[in-house]
Scaffold this motif. Structure first.
Motif, PDB file in Angstrom:
ATOM      1  N   ASP A 103      16.001   9.776   4.676  1.00  0.00           N
ATOM      2  CA  ASP A 103      16.893   9.128   3.849  1.00  0.00           C
ATOM      3  C   ASP A 103      16.260   7.808   3.448  1.00  0.00           C
ATOM      4  O   ASP A 103      14.992   7.575   3.545  1.00  0.00           O
ATOM      5  CB  ASP A 103      18.098   9.091   4.881  1.00  0.00           C
ATOM      6  N   ASP A 104      16.991   6.974   2.864  1.00  0.00           N
ATOM      7  CA  ASP A 104      16.297   5.724   2.248  1.00  0.00           C
ATOM      8  C   ASP A 104      15.868   4.728   3.372  1.00  0.00           C
ATOM      9  O   ASP A 104      14.809   4.042   3.102  1.00  0.00           O
ATOM     10  CB  ASP A 104      17.734   4.832   1.372  1.00  0.00           C
ATOM     11  N   LYS A 105      16.311   4.691   4.643  1.00  0.00           N
ATOM     12  CA  LYS A 105      15.870   4.053   5.676  1.00  0.00           C
ATOM     13  C   LYS A 105      14.557   4.316   6.148  1.00  0.00           C
ATOM     14  O   LYS A 105      13.556   3.678   6.495  1.00  0.00           O
ATOM     15  CB  LYS A 105      17.033   3.693   6.661  1.00  0.00           C
ATOM     16  N   GLU A 106      14.488   5.641   6.139  1.00  0.00           N
ATOM     17  CA  GLU A 106      13.261   6.384   6.669  1.00  0.00           C
ATOM     18  C   GLU A 106      12.178   6.147   5.671  1.00  0.00           C
ATOM     19  O   GLU A 106      10.821   5.975   5.965  1.00  0.00           O
ATOM     20  CB  GLU A 106      13.430   7.774   6.917  1.00  0.00           C
TER      21      GLU A 106
END
Length: 51
Positions: free
Chosen positions: A26-29
């Protein structure tokens, strides 16, 4: 603080593992390796897709 070259190697290995195994992020990862990649312009990510 680790040496910049160690951060570049770690980041490349991290991304190569995700690509090899076709893992999603995801974006955070995705932000973590992108942060490590700053200053690693000469680092190449090498991988083979797992069978």
């Amino acid at each position: 603080m680790p040496a910049a070259s160690a951060q570049c190697t770690y980041g490349a290995d991290w991304v190569a593992t995700e690509l090899r195994w076709k893992l999603t992020a995801d974006d955070k990862e995705r932000a973590a390796p992108e942060g490590l990649a700053k200053g690693c312009a000469d680092t190449v990510v090498k991988y083979e897709v797992a069978p």
